[in-house]
Design a protein around this motif. Sequence first.
Motif, PDB file in Angstrom:
ATOM      1  N   GLY A 338       0.795  -1.227   0.000  1.00 34.84           N
ATOM      2  CA  GLY A 338       0.000   0.000   0.000  1.00 34.84           C
ATOM      3  C   GLY A 338       0.822   1.269   0.000  1.00 34.84           C
ATOM      4  N   LEU A 339       2.146   1.142  -0.016  1.00 31.73           N
ATOM      5  CA  LEU A 339       3.014   2.321   0.018  1.00 31.73           C
ATOM      6  C   LEU A 339       2.800   3.218  -1.191  1.00 31.73           C
ATOM      7  CD1 LEU A 339       5.321   3.993   1.193  1.00 31.73           C
ATOM      8  CD2 LEU A 339       6.940   2.349   0.206  1.00 31.73           C
ATOM      9  N   ILE A 340       2.389   2.650  -2.315  1.00 39.94           N
ATOM     10  CA  ILE A 340       2.181   3.461  -3.509  1.00 39.94           C
ATOM     11  C   ILE A 340       1.129   4.544  -3.251  1.00 39.94           C
ATOM     12  CG2 ILE A 340       0.469   1.831  -4.432  1.00 39.94           C
ATOM     13  CD1 ILE A 340       2.911   4.057  -6.410  1.00 39.94           C
ATOM     14  N   LEU A 341       0.126   4.244  -2.429  1.00 45.20           N
ATOM     15  CA  LEU A 341      -0.894   5.250  -2.119  1.00 45.20           C
ATOM     16  C   LEU A 341      -0.306   6.380  -1.285  1.00 45.20           C
ATOM     17  CD1 LEU A 341      -3.918   2.909  -1.298  1.00 45.20           C
ATOM     18  CD2 LEU A 341      -3.474   4.161  -3.421  1.00 45.20           C
ATOM     19  N   SER A 342       0.607   6.050  -0.381  1.00 40.01           N
ATOM     20  CA  SER A 342       1.286   7.084   0.413  1.00 40.01           C
ATOM     21  C   SER A 342       2.085   8.012  -0.500  1.00 40.01           C
ATOM     22  CB  SER A 342       2.200   6.424   1.440  1.00 40.01           C
ATOM     23  OG  SER A 342       2.884   7.397   2.206  1.00 40.01           O
ATOM     24  N   LEU A 343       2.782   7.439  -1.475  1.00 35.91           N
ATOM     25  CA  LEU A 343       3.586   8.247  -2.389  1.00 35.91           C
ATOM     26  C   LEU A 343       2.695   9.133  -3.259  1.00 35.91           C
ATOM     27  CD1 LEU A 343       6.235   5.583  -3.513  1.00 35.91           C
ATOM     28  CD2 LEU A 343       6.395   7.267  -1.667  1.00 35.91           C
ATOM     29  N   ILE A 344       1.536   8.614  -3.668  1.00 39.22           N
ATOM     30  CA  ILE A 344       0.623   9.397  -4.499  1.00 39.22           C
ATOM     31  C   ILE A 344       0.046  10.582  -3.722  1.00 39.22           C
ATOM     32  CG2 ILE A 344      -1.704   9.285  -5.516  1.00 39.22           C
ATOM     33  CD1 ILE A 344      -0.863   6.554  -6.684  1.00 39.22           C
ATOM     34  N   PHE A 345      -0.212  10.399  -2.434  1.00 38.66           N
ATOM     35  CA  PHE A 345      -0.775  11.486  -1.624  1.00 38.66           C
ATOM     36  C   PHE A 345       0.299  12.433  -1.081  1.00 38.66           C
ATOM     37  CE2 PHE A 345      -4.674   8.931  -1.437  1.00 38.66           C
ATOM     38  CZ  PHE A 345      -5.634   9.921  -1.517  1.00 38.66           C
ATOM     39  N   THR A 346       1.564  12.085  -1.228  1.00 38.41           N
ATOM     40  CA  THR A 346       2.642  12.924  -0.686  1.00 38.41           C
ATOM     41  C   THR A 346       2.626  14.350  -1.227  1.00 38.41           C
ATOM     42  OG1 THR A 346       4.099  11.059  -0.160  1.00 38.41           O
ATOM     43  CG2 THR A 346       5.158  13.176  -0.553  1.00 38.41           C
TER      44      THR A 346
END
Length: 496
Positions: A338-346
């Motif tokens: 799920g880290l990709i979602l964190s990067l997208i919201f960064t």
Amino acid sequence: MTNETAESALPQKKSASMSVAITVAIICLINVALVAWQAHIDQINNDGILYVRAARLFASGDWDGARQLFFWFAYPLLVGSTMAATSVDAWPLALFLNGAASTLTVLLILRCAWIVRPQRATLIAAALLLFGNLWFNDLRATIVREHFYFLFMIAGFYCALRDLQSPRMAYKFGFAGLTLVAAAFRIEALGFLVLVPTLRIVFESTSRPMRWAAIALLILAPLAALAAIAGWSNSGSLQNLLAAPAARIEILRSEVLFPFESRKASYAYVAMVGGLLLYGLVTAIGVATILLVGFAARADGTVRRSSGLRLAGVYLLSGIVIYATQVYFNLVFDPRHGLILSLIFTPFAAVGLADLYRATKSQRRIWTRVLAGLIAALLLAGFAVGMRKSDSQSYRMTAGAWLASHLPKTARIASNSNQILFYGGFANTTPDLVVGLGPQRPNPAIFDRWSDYDAVVLELRQSQTGLAQELQSRFGQSPVETLTNSRGDEILIYRR
């Protein structure tokens, strides 16, 4: 504007653009330094051993052997092809390629942050969020395929963001092509490739036929996904794939909820899936990122109403569907998935961090200061916990060197440590020991066939070292070599 005014403005614009370029360069250099530091300290991981071995087989031309070793072959094929072209071994080459992919990912996230709000403060805030991201730090020098998955997914997100800013077919094809390439590294990208544009049509299209067609696709997509998962997984069929969750529901019905609530077993299982999913998403995205996105949406109406934030929301909704499916079948949610979602919201969280900093300086409200302190603590903890400061496992390399110098390459070695055998140049043929010597006290029966091996190499945690006496009486001899690390863990080498 007079010619003199225009001429005087040019140096200021050039100075501002140089300042931004220097800021981006410094951030990327810091990332490179962190990658190099972690690569120097970090031990190779179990997945990395598989990737490196498969890459070496690809480089030598043994494609069938490499694909049998690891069936999702895009990443080891990339490393192996580069190894064949450069003659550099797959292990350092994988670290270099991953570091390059990580740095390019940082650069793309900075570019996305600049699109959301073109200010130098936004770039600095985005960098602070990335350097304080626990899971991004944890993967910096880990040899996993996710580095390239993140790179191409963020590149696809960037194209979608640019398409909102300035609609062009090139950006639409860029999103599709780059997300498709990401699927070569993780299959979840196919879910985003289908769901993101479909959900955008549902939410954004003014054509009723288009919206109904998109809704029909959303209904059919889960069926196609189930068929694809059944085909790619080891289950072999949809019936076998559904057997695992059905068995878990039956356990809930007969052993947990029996006799009064047995009929609610299916609801209980769905509740378990929902709880794991919620916890996993919050953990993966990060509390700091979630709070800052909320602050940005509250403090700035342009951010709250922006098409970019809605696009990130579509990615989140797509991720919920994708990861809910994974959790339903596996009851596992790894934060790195799920880290990709964190990067997208960064990029949007970066706007919130910049706004929070300004609000803390100007408004002097207690709640903004409390929030700023909490965010600072979370980012510092993410950096401190995610980054490794020392190598307490270096004694594995010493053990591997001992094996390489005292045993022939044809020796059969039983071990619960893939790393020790890898460092010694041996392949692990006893994966049952890796499981058997977990954190719990193992069953000595797993050593019944120890005499079939030339050596037994065991790594025991400090809490397990009392097992050494039992092993000594079982083997009938003392270890020929004992290595201890700073935490009191031990490596015992028995030789027949």
